[in-house]
Design an enzyme around this catalytic site. Structure first.
Site, mmCIF file in Angstrom:
data_model
loop_
_atom_site.group_PDB
_atom_site.id
_atom_site.type_symbol
_atom_site.label_atom_id
_atom_site.label_comp_id
_atom_site.label_asym_id
_atom_site.label_seq_id
_atom_site.Cartn_x
_atom_site.Cartn_y
_atom_site.Cartn_z
ATOM 1 N N HIS A 289 0.841 -1.208 0.000
ATOM 2 C CA HIS A 289 0.000 0.000 0.000
ATOM 3 C C HIS A 289 0.874 1.255 0.000
ATOM 4 O O HIS A 289 0.715 2.148 -0.854
ATOM 5 C CB HIS A 289 -0.908 -0.023 1.229
ATOM 6 C CG HIS A 289 -1.769 1.185 1.390
ATOM 7 N ND1 HIS A 289 -3.119 1.182 1.129
ATOM 8 C CD2 HIS A 289 -1.482 2.458 1.797
ATOM 9 C CE1 HIS A 289 -3.626 2.383 1.357
ATOM 10 N NE2 HIS A 289 -2.644 3.184 1.774
ATOM 11 N N GLU A 290 1.798 1.326 0.938
ATOM 12 C CA GLU A 290 2.635 2.526 1.038
ATOM 13 C C GLU A 290 3.562 2.662 -0.170
ATOM 14 O O GLU A 290 3.882 3.776 -0.589
ATOM 15 C CB GLU A 290 3.428 2.514 2.336
ATOM 16 C CG GLU A 290 2.578 2.479 3.601
ATOM 17 C CD GLU A 290 1.548 3.598 3.687
ATOM 18 O OE1 GLU A 290 1.756 4.659 3.066
ATOM 19 O OE2 GLU A 290 0.525 3.408 4.387
ATOM 20 N N HIS B 114 1.881 4.749 -2.803
ATOM 21 C CA HIS B 114 2.038 6.184 -2.576
ATOM 22 C C HIS B 114 3.423 6.643 -3.027
ATOM 23 O O HIS B 114 3.575 7.690 -3.675
ATOM 24 C CB HIS B 114 1.874 6.504 -1.086
ATOM 25 C CG HIS B 114 0.480 6.513 -0.593
ATOM 26 N ND1 HIS B 114 -0.530 7.227 -1.206
ATOM 27 C CD2 HIS B 114 -0.091 5.914 0.487
ATOM 28 C CE1 HIS B 114 -1.664 7.053 -0.535
ATOM 29 N NE2 HIS B 114 -1.425 6.273 0.500
ATOM 30 N N HIS C 28 3.848 6.946 -6.694
ATOM 31 C CA HIS C 28 3.063 8.049 -7.233
ATOM 32 C C HIS C 28 3.906 9.332 -7.303
ATOM 33 O O HIS C 28 3.761 10.125 -8.248
ATOM 34 C CB HIS C 28 1.830 8.269 -6.359
ATOM 35 C CG HIS C 28 0.690 8.932 -7.060
ATOM 36 N ND1 HIS C 28 -0.446 9.320 -6.407
ATOM 37 C CD2 HIS C 28 0.493 9.295 -8.351
ATOM 38 C CE1 HIS C 28 -1.293 9.873 -7.258
ATOM 39 N NE2 HIS C 28 -0.745 9.884 -8.451
#
Length: 717
Positions: free
Chosen positions: A496-497, A500, A503
Site C-alpha cells: 500500500h505505502e 504512494h 506516485h
C-alpha cells in the site's frame, strides 16, 4: 495511508516557481546547517540536530518572504517566470526543511527534537497564513489568469495557476479587517492543537506497559512476540515480559493470548488512550473540542455552512450529501454479509470457546480461532514465509515489472540505524528519485504507516531535481539476529505505502505545483496505494515474496488456496467498521458550530446504532486517538479510503480483464500494455489534471462500484 505532511504546505500551494539567487543564499549564523543545502543537493540526515531546525526555518521563511514581496510588487505584466517561477526555489527549500523536521519528529522523537519542532510550528503556521492572505500576490495570480499569456501556458501550468487561485480563496485572501485577523489566529491555533493531539497519542502509547512475571499468562502468543516482550523488559532493567500498546505487541495479544483477562487489560488500555479514561495528562478531550470549534469557525469565515463543505471544495466528491449517500449505500450492501459474519462468530465462540457473551476483547481472538477452524489457516502459519528481505525483493520485482524501474540500496546516511535509502533507477540506469524506508516499530516513533515527500520532481534552469520520499511502517523488529518476520497484513501495508511512494517518485510532472501530493484530490490519493494491495493475493507474486525462514521454501499451493478461501473472511464486518469511522467523521464536520466531547461521543453512538453491529463499551474512547481526523489531515475526509477503493478496485479489474491464464488455474496479471497505460495515465501525470480525467483516460469510462463489491465478496449481499 498518506499523511498531511505529504501535501505541500499552504504557502507552497500558492507558489510554484523559483529564483536561482536564493539557492546560493546563506549566512554566517547558519553556515554548515545541513537543512540549508541547495535544493538539488541531498540532505545528510545523520548530521541534522535539533538546534539546526529553528535557524534553518527562520532563514528560509525570511528568504521566501522576500521573494514573495518582490514578485507581488512588480508592475510589469505577470507571466510564469516573473511570478510563479520567481518564488518556487525558496518555497521548495522551506518546504523541504520543514518536511524533514516533521519527519524526524515523527520517527525519532526526543524531547529536544520535539521542542525544536514545536518552536517552529507557530512560525510556519504564521508564514503559511501570511501567504494565503497576501492580497498583492493573489492579484498578480488573478492578473496572470486573465492575461493573454495564460493561454500560452501548458495545460499543467494553467491548472497550477487555477489551483493557486482556488487555494487563495480557501485561505481567506478575500477577507477584510477583523475577519482576516480571526482567520490568521484560527490557522495558528489549529496547527498547535493538532500537534498536541498527536503528541498526546504518542506519549499515552509510549507511557503504558504491563510487566508479566508469570509466563503462563503469555500462552498462545507467537514465540517472536514473547521474545520481543522479554527483550523490552530487559532493556528496562526488569525481569519478565513487558507488554506495550505498540501494534507489534498489542495486535498479537488480541489475536492469540488465551488469557482473557490479559486481553481485556490491553483492550481497555488501548481503547482509552489519550482520554478522560486514561492518564489525564494526555487527555485529548479538550483538543477535540477546540479543533472542531476552530474548523467550524474557519468554514463560517470562508462562507461555508460547515467544515465538510469547505473541505469538499478540493475533493472529487461534490457534497457531503453525496458522500453520506455513498457510505450508507455501501453499508446497506455490506450489512447482510456482516450480520452472517457476526452470527457465525457468536455461535462459534459460545460453542467452541466458551465465550458467551462475546466481549469486545474477545472479537479478534475468537475470529482468529474461527478462521483457523474454517480454513485450517492462520496469519501465524503464514508469518514464517514472509521474511523481510524476501518480501522486499518481491516488492521490488513487482515494481520493476509494472513500472520498468529498479530499486538499489545506497550507503547514504539515514535518520536511524533501521532506515535504508534506495535509488530508483530507470531501464538506462538513470536516477529517477530516492526512497527512504523505515520499517520497524520503536519507542519515540509515531504508530501507523505513511509516506512523506521531502522533495517533488522539478525541472529548473535546465536541471532536473529528482523527487525524494520516505516510507514508514511499524513492523516487528528482528529478534535473535534473524530477519524480521511479517504478517500478510504487514505485507499488504508495505505494498500500500509503496503505491504512494511510486506516485511521487515516478512523476513526469516538471512543476511541483502539480505533483501528486500537491494537487491530486484527497479522495483519489489512495488509488495508487490501494491498487498495489491487490498483488499481495496473486499466486505468482506470492511465490516471489515468500521464503520460509527455516526451510527456504516458498509458500505452498495448499496454504495459498486456504488463504484465498479466507480472503473475504468477515469482509462485511470490516466494511461496516470503515463506514462507521467515515460516517462519524462526516457527521461531526457537517455541523455549523463546534461540539462538546459528550456531543462527539453521542454522535458516534448514533452512527453505531445506524450502521454498526459491534458496539464497544461506554468507556471506549475511540475518537481520542483518531489521529487521522484530528492530526493527520483526514478531517471530513476519512470517506476517501472507501471512495478511492472503488477507483483502485476498478483500475485493478483492468489488469484482471487483460490477464493471461497460467498453469494450475493461475493467471499473469502483468499485461505490458495495461501496465504502461496505468503508468502513463494514473501515476506519471500526478496532479496535472483532475483525477476523474486520469481515471477515464486509463479505464475509458467512469468508475464502477461492482469491482469493489466483487473483490470484497459482497455481491451476493
Amino acid at each position: 495511508m498518506p499523511r498531511q505532511t505529504r501535501k505541500r504546505d499552504a504557502a507552497d500551494l500558492k507558489n510554484g516557481g523559483a529564483a536561482p539567487t536564493w539557492a546560493r543564499m546563506n549566512s554566517t549564523r547558519t553556515a554548515g546547517n545541513p537543512l540549508l543545502v541547495p535544493a538539488e543537493a541531498f540532505v545528510d540526515y545523520g548530521a541534522v540536530r535539533p538546534e539546526h531546525i529553528e535557524p534553518a526555518v527562520r532563514e528560509l521563511i525570511e528568504a521566501s518572504r522576500a521573494a514573495i514581496e518582490a514578485a507581488a510588487a512588480r508592475t510589469d505584466p505577470p507571466d510564469w517566470d516573473n511570478l510563479v517561477e520567481a518564488i518556487e526555489d525558496p518555497s521548495e527549500r522551506l518546504h523541504r526543511a520543514w518536511s524533514i523536521a516533521g519527519h524526524l519528529n515523527g520517527v525519532v522523537n526526543t524531547p529536544e527534537l520535539r521542542a525544536a519542532y514545536n518552536a517552529c510550528l507557530p512560525l510556519m503556521s504564521e508564514f503559511s497564513t501570511w501567504v494565503g492572505l497576501h492580497r498583492g500576490l493573489y492579484e498578480r495570480y488573478r492578473a496572470l489568469a486573465a492575461s493573454p499569456a495564460f493561454a500560452g501556458l501548458s495545460p499543467t501550468r494553467r491548472r497550477i495557476v487555477e489551483l493557486a487561485l482556488r487555494d487563495f480563496r480557501l485561505s481567506g485572501v478575500e477577507l477584510e479587517g477583523a475577519a482576516r485577523e480571526t482567520y490568521a489566529r484560527n490557522a495558528e491555533l489549529q496547527a498547535q492543537v493538532a500537534q498536541k493531539f498527536s503528541e498526546n497519542v504518542l506519549d499515552a502509547t509510549d507511557g503504558w506497559s504491563l510487566l508479566i512475571t508469570d509466563e503462563a499468562r503469555l500462552e498462545g502468543l507467537p514465540a517472536d512476540v514473547v521474545a520481543a516482550a522479554a527483550q523490552t523488559a530487559r532493556s528496562a532493567g526488569e525481569q519478565g515480559w513487558k507488554l506495550t500498546l505498540h501494534m507489534p505487541c498489542y495486535l498479537p495479544v488480541m489475536l492469540h493470548a488465551r488469557d482473557r483477562a490479559l486481553r481485556q487489560t490491553l483492550y481497555r488500555a488501548h481503547a482509552t488512550r489519550a482520554s478522560d479514561q486514561g492518564d489525564p495528562a494526555f487527555d485529548n478531550s479538550e483538543s477535540i473540542e477546540t479543533l472542531l470549534a476552530l474548523r467550524a469557525e474557519e468554514a463560517a469565515l470562508l462562507g461555508h455552512p460547515d467544515f465538510a463543505s469547505l473541505r469538499l471544495e478540493t475533493r472529487m466528491a461534490d457534497s457531503a450529501g453525496q458522500v453520506l449517500d455513498f457510505l450508507r449505500e455501501l453499508a446497506a450492501r455490506a450489512r447482510p454479509s456482516a450480520q452472517r459474519d457476526l452470527d457465525e462468530l457468536r455461535a462459534f465462540a459460545a460453542r467452541e470457546l466458551g465465550l458467551d457473551p462475546l466481549e469486545p476483547w474477545d472479537i479478534a481472538y475468537a475470529s482468529e480461532r474461527l478462521r483457523e477452524s474454517r480454513y485450517a489457516y492462520s496469519d501465524e502459519e503464514l508469518r514464517p514465509y514472509f521474511t523481510e528481505f524476501r518480501v522486499l525483493d518481491g516488492l521490488f520485482q513487482v515494481i520493476r515489472t509494472l513500472f520498468g524501474v529498479r530499486l538499489e540500496v545506497t550507503d547514504a546516511p539515514a535518520w536511524h540505524a533501521d532506515a535504508r535509502i534506495y535509488r530508483v533507477l530507470d531501464a538506462e540506469g538513470r536516477e529517477l528519485g530516492r526512497l527512504g524506508m523505515d520499517l520497524y516499530a520503536r519507542p519515540g516513533k509515531q504508530g501507523g504507516a505513511w509516506v512523506d515527500s521531502e522533495r517533488s520532481r522539478r525541472v529548473h534552469a535546465g536541471r532536473l531535481h529528482t523527487p525524494l520520499a520516505w516510507l514508514t511502517c511499524n513492523f516487528p523488529s528482528p529478534q535473535d539476529g534473524r530477519e524480521a518476520l511479517l504478517s500478510h497484513d504487514d505485507v499488504i501495508t508495505l505494498f500500500h505505502e509503496s503505491g504512494h511512494a511510486m506516485h511521487t517518485l515516478l512523476s513526469r510532472v516538471d512543476d511541483p505545483g502539480a505533483a501528486a501530493f500537491a494537487a491530486v484530490e484527497w479522495d483519489a490519493i489512495e488509488l495508487p496505494s490501494q491498487f498495489m494491495e491487490n498483488f499481495c493475493w496473486e499466486w505468482d507474486v506470492l511465490q516471489s515474496l515468500t521464503r520460509h525462514v527455516d526451510t527456504g521454501e516458498p509458500l505452498p499451493r495448499a496454504l495459498y488456496d486456504r488463504m484465498i478461501a479466507a480472503r473475504n473472511f468477515q469482509s462485511g464486518l470490516q466494511t461496516l467498521r470503515q463506514v462507521e469511522f467515515a460516517l462519524f467523521d462526516m457527521l461531526i464536520h457537517t455541523r455549523s458550530s463546534g461540539l462538546s466531547i459528550s456531543e462527539v461521543l453521542d454522535t458516534l453512538d448514533q452512527v453505531r446504532q445506524e450502521v454498526a453491529l459491534l458496539i464497544p463499551p461506554a468507556w471506549h474512547r475511540f475518537p481520542h486517538a483518531f489521529s487521522h481526523l484530528f492530526a493527520g489531515g483526514y478531517g471530513a475526509g476519512y470517506y476517501s479510503y472507501k471512495w478511492a477503493e472503488v477507483l483502485s478496485a476498478d483500475a485493478y479489474a483492468a489488469f484482471e480483464e487483460a490477464a493471461r491464464p497460467g498453469p494450475d488455474g493461475t493467471r499473469d496479471v502483468f499485461d505490458p500494455d495495461t501496465s504502461r497505460r496505468y503508468l502513463d495515465e494514473i501515476i506519471a501525470v500526478g496532479g496535472s489534471r483532475p483525477a476523474a480525467e486520469s481515471f477515464r483516460a486509463f479505464r475509458g469510462r467512469d468508475p464502477s462500484i461492482e469491482a469493489l463489491l466483487r473483490h470484497s465478496g459482497l455481491l451476493e449481499a
